[in-house]
Design an enzyme around this catalytic site. Structure first.
Site, PDB file in Angstrom:
ATOM      1  N   GLU A   1      -4.738  -6.530   2.632  1.00  0.00           N
ATOM      2  CA  GLU A   1      -3.483  -7.166   3.027  1.00  0.00           C
ATOM      3  C   GLU A   1      -3.433  -8.648   2.692  1.00  0.00           C
ATOM      4  OE1 GLU A   1      -5.223  -5.098   5.005  1.00  0.00           O
ATOM      5  OE2 GLU A   1      -3.897  -3.356   5.020  1.00  0.00           O
TER       6      GLU A   1
ATOM      7  N   GLU B   1       0.847  -1.197   0.000  1.00  0.00           N
ATOM      8  CA  GLU B   1       0.000   0.000   0.000  1.00  0.00           C
ATOM      9  C   GLU B   1       0.884   1.249   0.000  1.00  0.00           C
ATOM     10  OE1 GLU B   1      -2.125  -1.112   3.483  1.00  0.00           O
ATOM     11  OE2 GLU B   1      -3.158  -2.731   2.408  1.00  0.00           O
TER      12      GLU B   1
ATOM     13  N   HIS C   1      -0.377   0.040  15.379  1.00  0.00           N
ATOM     14  CA  HIS C   1       0.732   0.404  14.500  1.00  0.00           C
ATOM     15  C   HIS C   1       2.081  -0.042  15.080  1.00  0.00           C
ATOM     16  CE1 HIS C   1      -2.172   2.720  12.388  1.00  0.00           C
ATOM     17  NE2 HIS C   1      -1.323   3.468  11.729  1.00  0.00           N
TER      18      HIS C   1
ATOM     19  N   LEU D   1      -6.050  -1.614  -1.334  1.00  0.00           N
ATOM     20  CA  LEU D   1      -5.900  -1.776   0.103  1.00  0.00           C
ATOM     21  C   LEU D   1      -6.517  -3.099   0.564  1.00  0.00           C
ATOM     22  CD1 LEU D   1      -6.396   1.185   2.531  1.00  0.00           C
ATOM     23  CD2 LEU D   1      -6.619  -1.183   3.224  1.00  0.00           C
TER      24      LEU D   1
ATOM     25  N   PHE E   1       1.589  -1.417   8.292  1.00  0.00           N
ATOM     26  CA  PHE E   1       1.858  -1.367   9.740  1.00  0.00           C
ATOM     27  C   PHE E   1       1.661  -2.756  10.317  1.00  0.00           C
ATOM     28  CE2 PHE E   1       0.905   3.114   8.971  1.00  0.00           C
ATOM     29  CZ  PHE E   1       1.964   3.722   9.633  1.00  0.00           C
TER      30      PHE E   1
END
Lengths: 326, 355
Positions: free
Chosen positions: A60, A29, A129, A58, A83
């Protein structure tokens, strides 16, 4: 030699490998046009084009699955998970599909993938994060886990990871991206995966750490020497799977005392594993139990209390004092 | 493209059929261009697959196979979709899709070894472009998408095909895969065998969408719905999708409406969730008898042919299951050595417990 911070060293590793091997592709991303939210891939799209480094939609799990598919096709994917908390969305593809590819196909296929992700606390980031999720990864057979603590290691380890024919989970501590600059060769070189590094020699106690905690541990070691004359050896694990137990045992045989420092929650993590292996291989050399300095078994906290939640030099010193006085 | 007022709407689509239940060609435009020999080969493979399935169920009951997902009823989708592709194309199967990978080149005894829980079952021979059957529903959809991107990056004209069922079309990976395929215009075919049930859950409880094919709309790819009991419709749709993909026109989602005649697996009891009437209705649509009617009318097939193929299939299954049973057992040290290219020291040491 050039002076680079860890982020620049990581970028340089990708550049060197993309130049050397046309099968290296980088995606994730926001990694293409602007070079990622931390600019770790900045400039690479301009240099190598949109077929070699590109932004993904977007999703994962799809980033992971794309990497697995491209790996089967002979590519060497470097997939960025933006993240660390977002790996939860990609766990099946990372820890099942990639990690089991060699086993499931009896060696016919492999997954020569690097999953890069920033992680680690102390930067007041949003929730999910900064968690330390390496414990999930080291419990997973078939995937290597690498955590560099400085620019030189970061470049050499990432090049080694890209050349590795098995999947590597490459965790980049957020607090180290810009922390300091160091000398990094401009040519390509590797730092062997599975080898720890003695970053500070000492004879009284061994402090084992990785990632940002190597620096926190070194601070504590300096303080211990200055105030009490205790000579602590600090070992940077660098690779969490496979663990370099030989280097740890050699150190413990010399110091007879050890503690392990990790940001991650205390229970059942990397530190626990390190201690178990020291028990198996060097218990007769120990003068005291090996202690852990770690985060408590809570979720990683909101930013307001993260500095007290994370291990500090003071907590490391307290643990060293305990094993010295045992 | 003309625009409609601000509310998005779609309409129901009718599934494509080429063959009527009576074995007549009812859609000449969509009739694939197949030689008599090819038509006979398709029939051969469907009858073979049915016999193999019958035998496999028995072998399972005798304890000679492990997990096995029966395929009877789905021969048209399985045999037809694979037949429509080239050997260089890549097949990413779900757990029930053994026939596709066997017809694509995986030796049958390895399919049996896979079922028996032997690693050699997944050791795909060089030059056979298939993955091992996937257990995590939907994961293979993303692999096919990635493999298709590989073809595109290498500027090769191959396509990837992946299979899932009506249940799989509810997975997140399904939507992610379709969306990526649309975004990158990838040469991939998403083939959904809608057999009416995700283990026990009926299709009516799976989605409120008008059809699974409609899900292509959101991803900006082509979606088609076909009669999955009609092997010629299957071949037609897959050939068309593959041709478009090879021309660089991207992905197609194919929903094939079909039925599994048997339970989900050997440990499932379909009488708990399906009625005899419903099963009877679908048995009437048997893809093999439909194709047989067509071929018999053309003078290409007889009942004797069916009997001959059944005997051949039985003999082949017997030979291949014996080969599977005679294959040397896996060992734990061997397993350890298959985790990484080079076995790390700690794993090397763990072998000692098993020697």
């Amino acid at each position: 030699m050039a002076q680079m911070n860890m982020k620049e060293a990581i970028r340089d590793a990708m550049r060197v490998e993309m130049k050397r091997d046309p099968n290296v592709v980088v995606f994730g991303e926001d990694v293409g046009n602007v070079g990622g939210v931390f600019r770790a891939t900045e400039g690479l799209q301009k240099e190598f084009g949109e077929e070699r480094i590109f932004d993904t939609p977007l999703a994962e799990s799809a980033i992971g699955g794309l990497a697995v598919g491209l790996g089967i096709q002979g590519f060497r994917p470097v997939a960025e998970i933006q993240f660390v908390g977002f790996i939860y969305e990609a766990l099946d593809q990372m820890f099942v599909q990639a990690a089991r590819m060699r086993y499931r196909s009896g060696g016919r296929y492999n997954a020569p993938i690097v999953f890069r992700t920033p992680f680690g606390g102390g930067v007041k980031a949003a929730e999910l994060h900064t968690d330390s999720l390496e414990g999930l990864a080291v419990q997973t057979p078939g995937i290597k886990v690498v955590v560099p603590s400085n620019p030189y290691d970061a470049k050499g380890l990432l090049i080694a990871a890209i050349r590795d024919n098995d999947p590597v989970f490459f965790m980049e501590h957020l607090n180290l991206y810009h922390a300091f600059r160091a000398e990094v060769p401009e040519e390509d070189y590797t730092v062997e995966i599975g080898k720890a590094n003695v970053v500070r020699e000492g004879s009284d106690v061994t402090i084992i750490a990785y990632g940002m905690m190597v620096h926190t541990a070194t601070k504590a070691a300096d303080e211990l020497e200055k105030t009490k004359g205790i000579k602590a050896e600090v070992i940077d694990l660098r690779t969490l799977n496979p663990l370099d137990i030989d280097t740890l045992v050699a150190s413990v045989k010399k110091t007879n005392r050890a503690i392990v420092v990790q940001e991650a929650q205390k229970t059942s993590g990397v530190a626990a594993e390190v201690i178990a292996q020291i028990n198996e291989k060097a218990i007769l050399h120990l003068e005291a139990p090996v202690l852990r300095v770690a985060g408590p078994d809570t979720v990683y906290p909101f930013a307001q209390i993260e500095d007290t939640w994370l291990p500090t030099p003071a907590r490391i010193i307290a643990a060293v004092n305990k094993v010295m006085e045992f | 493209m003309s625009k409609v007022p601000y509310e998005v709407y779609t309409e129901e689509v009718e599934a494509l059929s080429v063959l009527s239940p009576e074995g007549e060609i009812i859609n000449k435009d969509k009739m694939p261009n197949l030689s008599d020999d090819q038509l006979k080969e398709i029939m051969y493979r469907m009858v073979f697959t049915r016999t193999w399935d019958d035998r496999a169920v028995n072998l399972g009951r005798q304890g000679r196979l492990g997990f096995y997902a029966p395929v009877s009823g789905q021969e048209a989708t399985m045999v037809g979709s694979e037949f429509a592709l080239e050997k260089e194309d890549f097949v990413c199967p779900g757990y029930r899709d053994m026939p596709q990978i066997v017809w694509h080149g995986l030796p049958l005894y390895q399919a049996f070894l896979y079922s028996r829980g032997h690693q050699h079952g997944g050791q795909i021979p060089e030059g056979v472009n298939v993955l091992m059957p996937q257990i995590i529903i939907g994961a293979q959809i993303l692999h096919a998408m990635g493999i298709a991107m590989g073809f595109k990056l290498k500027k090769q004209k191959q396509v990837a095909i992946t299979y899932t069922g009506d249940g799989g079309s509810s997975e997140g990976d399904f939507y992610e895969g379709l969306n990526y395929a649309g975004r990158f215009k990838l040469p991939v075919i998403f083939f959904v065998q809608n057999n009416g049930y995700a283990i026990t859950t009926p299709f009516a409880k799976q989605t409120a969408a008008l059809s699974i094919a409609h899900k292509a709309v959101a991803a900006g790819i082509r979606g088609v719905k076909i009669d999955g009991m009609d092997v010629l419709a299957v071949i037609s749709a897959v050939q068309e999708a593959a041709e478009l993909a090879r021309k660089g026109e991207g992905a197609t989602l194919i929903e094939a409406v079909t039925y599994r005649f048997r339970p989900h697996s050997l440990s499932d009891d379909a009488t708990k969730y399906r009625t005899k009437d419903e099963e009877g209705e679908w048995n009437e649509k048997d893809p093999i008898s439909r194709m047989a009617k067509y071929l018999e009318k053309k003078g290409l097939w007889t009942e004797e042919d069916t009997a001959r193929v059944k005997e051949e299939a039985k003999a082949k299954v017997n030979e291949q299951i014996k080969k599977a049973e005679q294959t040397e057992k896996m060992t734990v040290p061997g397993l350890i050595d298959s985790m990484f290219e080079t076995t790390p020291k700690h794993l090397e040491e763990q072998k000692a417990d098993f020697q």
